[in-house]
Write an enzyme that holds these catalytic residues in place. Structure first.
Site, PDB file in Angstrom:
ATOM      1  N   THR A 134      27.540   3.795 -58.826  1.00  0.00           N
ATOM      2  CA  THR A 134      27.380   2.384 -59.156  1.00  0.00           C
ATOM      3  C   THR A 134      25.935   2.047 -59.498  1.00  0.00           C
ATOM      4  OG1 THR A 134      27.401   0.188 -58.105  1.00  0.00           O
ATOM      5  CG2 THR A 134      27.214   2.045 -56.638  1.00  0.00           C
ATOM      6  N   ASP A 135      25.744   0.966 -60.256  1.00  0.00           N
ATOM      7  CA  ASP A 135      24.380   0.484 -60.530  1.00  0.00           C
ATOM      8  C   ASP A 135      23.752  -0.147 -59.283  1.00  0.00           C
ATOM      9  OD1 ASP A 135      25.878  -1.867 -60.403  1.00  0.00           O
ATOM     10  OD2 ASP A 135      25.143  -2.692 -62.296  1.00  0.00           O
ATOM     11  N   TYR A 160      27.207  -0.509 -48.433  1.00  0.00           N
ATOM     12  CA  TYR A 160      27.957   0.140 -49.520  1.00  0.00           C
ATOM     13  C   TYR A 160      27.011   0.877 -50.472  1.00  0.00           C
ATOM     14  CZ  TYR A 160      30.081   0.563 -54.150  1.00  0.00           C
ATOM     15  OH  TYR A 160      30.479   1.036 -55.381  1.00  0.00           O
ATOM     16  N   LYS A 164      26.476   4.906 -51.288  1.00  0.00           N
ATOM     17  CA  LYS A 164      26.625   5.499 -52.621  1.00  0.00           C
ATOM     18  C   LYS A 164      25.324   6.185 -53.044  1.00  0.00           C
ATOM     19  CE  LYS A 164      29.664   5.381 -55.095  1.00  0.00           C
ATOM     20  NZ  LYS A 164      30.886   6.235 -55.250  1.00  0.00           N
TER      21      LYS A 164
HETATM   22  P1  NAD Z   1      38.886   1.157 -55.186  1.00  0.00           P
HETATM   23  O1  NAD Z   1      38.477   0.652 -53.844  1.00  0.00           O
HETATM   24  O2  NAD Z   1      39.781   0.325 -56.033  1.00  0.00           O
HETATM   25  O3  NAD Z   1      39.592   2.588 -55.041  1.00  0.00           O
HETATM   26  C1  NAD Z   1      39.107   3.567 -54.195  1.00  0.00           C
HETATM   27  C2  NAD Z   1      40.198   4.610 -54.022  1.00  0.00           C
HETATM   28  O4  NAD Z   1      39.678   5.623 -53.143  1.00  0.00           O
HETATM   29  C3  NAD Z   1      41.483   4.083 -53.379  1.00  0.00           C
HETATM   30  O5  NAD Z   1      42.598   4.543 -54.077  1.00  0.00           O
HETATM   31  C4  NAD Z   1      41.433   4.639 -51.963  1.00  0.00           C
HETATM   32  O6  NAD Z   1      42.733   4.889 -51.420  1.00  0.00           O
HETATM   33  C5  NAD Z   1      40.657   5.927 -52.160  1.00  0.00           C
HETATM   34  N1  NAD Z   1      39.962   6.349 -50.933  1.00  0.00           N
HETATM   35  C6  NAD Z   1      39.183   5.588 -50.113  1.00  0.00           C
HETATM   36  N2  NAD Z   1      38.779   6.333 -49.053  1.00  0.00           N
HETATM   37  C7  NAD Z   1      39.285   7.576 -49.230  1.00  0.00           C
HETATM   38  C8  NAD Z   1      39.214   8.783 -48.492  1.00  0.00           C
HETATM   39  N3  NAD Z   1      38.547   8.858 -47.334  1.00  0.00           N
HETATM   40  N4  NAD Z   1      39.845   9.876 -48.969  1.00  0.00           N
HETATM   41  C9  NAD Z   1      40.536   9.829 -50.144  1.00  0.00           C
HETATM   42  N5  NAD Z   1      40.671   8.690 -50.875  1.00  0.00           N
HETATM   43  C10 NAD Z   1      40.046   7.587 -50.430  1.00  0.00           C
HETATM   44  O7  NAD Z   1      37.518   1.477 -55.929  1.00  0.00           O
HETATM   45  P2  NAD Z   1      37.168   1.416 -57.477  1.00  0.00           P
HETATM   46  O8  NAD Z   1      36.693   0.061 -57.798  1.00  0.00           O
HETATM   47  O9  NAD Z   1      38.274   2.014 -58.248  1.00  0.00           O
HETATM   48  O10 NAD Z   1      35.896   2.380 -57.513  1.00  0.00           O
HETATM   49  C11 NAD Z   1      36.042   3.775 -57.769  1.00  0.00           C
HETATM   50  C12 NAD Z   1      34.681   4.426 -57.757  1.00  0.00           C
HETATM   51  O11 NAD Z   1      33.854   3.836 -58.748  1.00  0.00           O
HETATM   52  C13 NAD Z   1      33.934   4.272 -56.441  1.00  0.00           C
HETATM   53  O12 NAD Z   1      33.264   5.470 -56.167  1.00  0.00           O
HETATM   54  C14 NAD Z   1      32.948   3.153 -56.701  1.00  0.00           C
HETATM   55  O13 NAD Z   1      31.791   3.298 -55.910  1.00  0.00           O
HETATM   56  C15 NAD Z   1      32.652   3.369 -58.174  1.00  0.00           C
HETATM   57  N6  NAD Z   1      32.281   2.157 -58.926  1.00  0.00           N
HETATM   58  C16 NAD Z   1      33.014   1.021 -58.844  1.00  0.00           C
HETATM   59  C17 NAD Z   1      32.664  -0.094 -59.611  1.00  0.00           C
HETATM   60  C18 NAD Z   1      33.481  -1.374 -59.586  1.00  0.00           C
HETATM   61  O14 NAD Z   1      33.069  -2.363 -60.175  1.00  0.00           O
HETATM   62  N7  NAD Z   1      34.655  -1.400 -58.982  1.00  0.00           N
HETATM   63  C19 NAD Z   1      31.546  -0.043 -60.424  1.00  0.00           C
HETATM   64  C20 NAD Z   1      30.799   1.147 -60.481  1.00  0.00           C
HETATM   65  C21 NAD Z   1      31.183   2.244 -59.726  1.00  0.00           C
END
Ligand code: NAD
Ligand code: TYD
Length: 358
Positions: A134-135, A160, A164
């Site tokens: 993430t940013d 959080y 990360k």
């Molecule tokens: P989300 O919370 O919607 O999904 C996370 C998924 O990870 C879920 O399906 C959950 O069941 C699974 N998970 C959580 N803990 C786990 C564990 N211990 N073992 C296995 N699976 C597990 O998140 P998202 O928004 O889809 O984000 C996905 C990734 O992208 C993350 O790493 C997040 O940091 C990164 N990210 C998100 C955003 C955003 O705006 N949502 C932006 C940039 C980066």
């Protein structure tokens, strides 16, 4: 890439990645997800039952289970998205963030390293470990500061983003120390279908439709950069295929908006798509006590991914937001499934004190 292990493939962004890989490539996708409150297999749509999709319910905190995953499926590449992802939850309970985001990533790195060291020749050269981040690792940006580049020092503000940041450092260290062929991407705020309704945009859509208040933290002037989730998934696939090993790529939407403006735009779209007979949805906006450590602004300089890989977002914020609102209006069944007792308990924890303190 023939066999891609996607972690977190039942979550918001992971499910978009899996759907694209199934629809647009010939790869076999091994989808490993613990199915926490944020994971839902229904988010995969028809990809869920596709013969090239294999689901494994695995918690990445479980080292033995992670090792088994590599032994059983022998992936050519890993796209690591599994994480605890919500800042407000990390403030209420940081431990799960350290366990999943830091220790879970370390488990994957160790299993991936053992797996990769067992390869020879072309298979060894081709293997990639792509860490999706993430940013928010770059921290708080002032109004006149230049956007985050890949050289911006890390300065995370929340449990959080700190977890990360720690995981990004581990991934880079596994490259520097052991030579593991890694890629890291740091992306801005995503929005789109299948986002869990604890995050700003889906929360506001649902609250508005249900006649509840629209809780804007602080003065609503905090700025985020917004990217449509399908554009992010496309960027991730490009980086995996063509990114330079060991490199970080920032991904952004070229779309900075203040939170209040985002909420007002959601209201305007709803006023058109499903007007309330008695009032405009803006009437439900309520300013509530701020999030502690709330970063004022995020903005991304995406010139590296644009220049090296030719990526640019396709969706405009206006068209992407309209599609998103329409999707939430049309997908009550998915919403009923994800809004379990756990969801109601979270809403109580996060919002009751905010409204009472006012
Ligand atoms: P989300 O919370 O919607 O999904 C996370 C998924 O990870 C879920 O399906 C959950 O069941 C699974 N998970 C959580 N803990 C786990 C564990 N211990 N073992 C296995 N699976 C597990 O998140 P998202 O928004 O889809 O984000 C996905 C990734 O992208 C993350 O790493 C997040 O940091 C990164 N990210 C998100 C955003 C955003 O705006 N949502 C932006 C940039 C980066
Ligand atoms: P969020 O979707 O939680 O993403 P992040 O914190 O990872 O950026 O929040 C986006 C912005 O919206 C953030 O500045 C906090 C703000 N926000 C509110 O004003 N009210 C809310 O109820 C929520 C969930 C977020």
């Amino acid at each position: 890439m023939k066999r891609i292990l996607v972690t977190g493939g039942a979550g918001f962004i992971g499910s978009a990645v899996v759907r694209q890989l199934i629809d647009e490539t010939e790869a076999t996708v091994i989808n490993a997800d613990a199915l926490t409150y944020a994971g839902n297999l229904e988010s995969l749509g028809p990809a869920r039952d596709h013969p090239r999709h294999r689901f494994e319910q695995v918690d990445i905190r479980d080292r033995a289970a992670v090792e088994r995953l590599f032994r059983d499926h022998r992936p050519d590449a890993v796209m690591h998205l599994a994480a605890e992802s919500h800042v407000d939850r990390s403030i209420e309970g940081p431990a799960a963030f350290v366990e999943t985001n830091v220790t879970g990533t370390q488990n994957l790195l160790e299993a991936a390293r053992a797996h990769w060291e067992g390869f020879e020749g072309a298979a060894r050269d081709r293997f990639r470990f792509h860490h999706v981040s993430t940013d928010e690792v770059y921290g708080d940006l002032g109004p006149d500061e230049p956007p985050f580049s890949e050289q911006t020092p890390y300065a995370p503000s929340s449990p959080y983003s700190a977890s990360k940041a720690a995981s990004d450092h581990l991934v880079r260290a596994w490259h520097q120390t052991y030579g593991l062929p890694i890629l890291i991407t740091n992306c801005s705020n995503n929005y789109g279908p299948y986002q869990f309704p604890e995050k700003l945009i889906p929360l506001m859509i649902l609250n508005a439709v249900e006649g509840r208040s629209l809780p804007v933290y602080g003065n609503g002037e905090n700025i985020r950069d917004w990217l449509y989730v399908e554009d992010h998934a496309r960027a991730l696939r490009l980086v995996l295929e063509n990114g330079r090993v060991g490199r970080t790529y920032n991904i952004g939407g070229r779309c900075e908006r203040a939170n209040l403006k985002v909420v007002q735009t959601v209201c305007q779209i709803l006023n058109r798509l499903c007007p309330h007979p008695d009032y405009a949805y803006e009437r439900l906006i309520e300013f509530v006590p701020d999030r502690p450590g709330h970063d004022r602004r995020y903005a991304i300089d995406d010139s590296r991914i644009a220049r090296e890989l030719g990526w640019a977002p396709k969706e405009s914020f206006e068209s992407g937001l309209e599609k998103t609102v329409q999707w939430y209006l049309d997908n009550q069944q998915w919403l009923d499934r994800v809004r379990t007792g756990e969801y109601r308990a979270w809403m109580e924890t996060n919002y009751r004190h905010r409204v009472m303190e006012k």
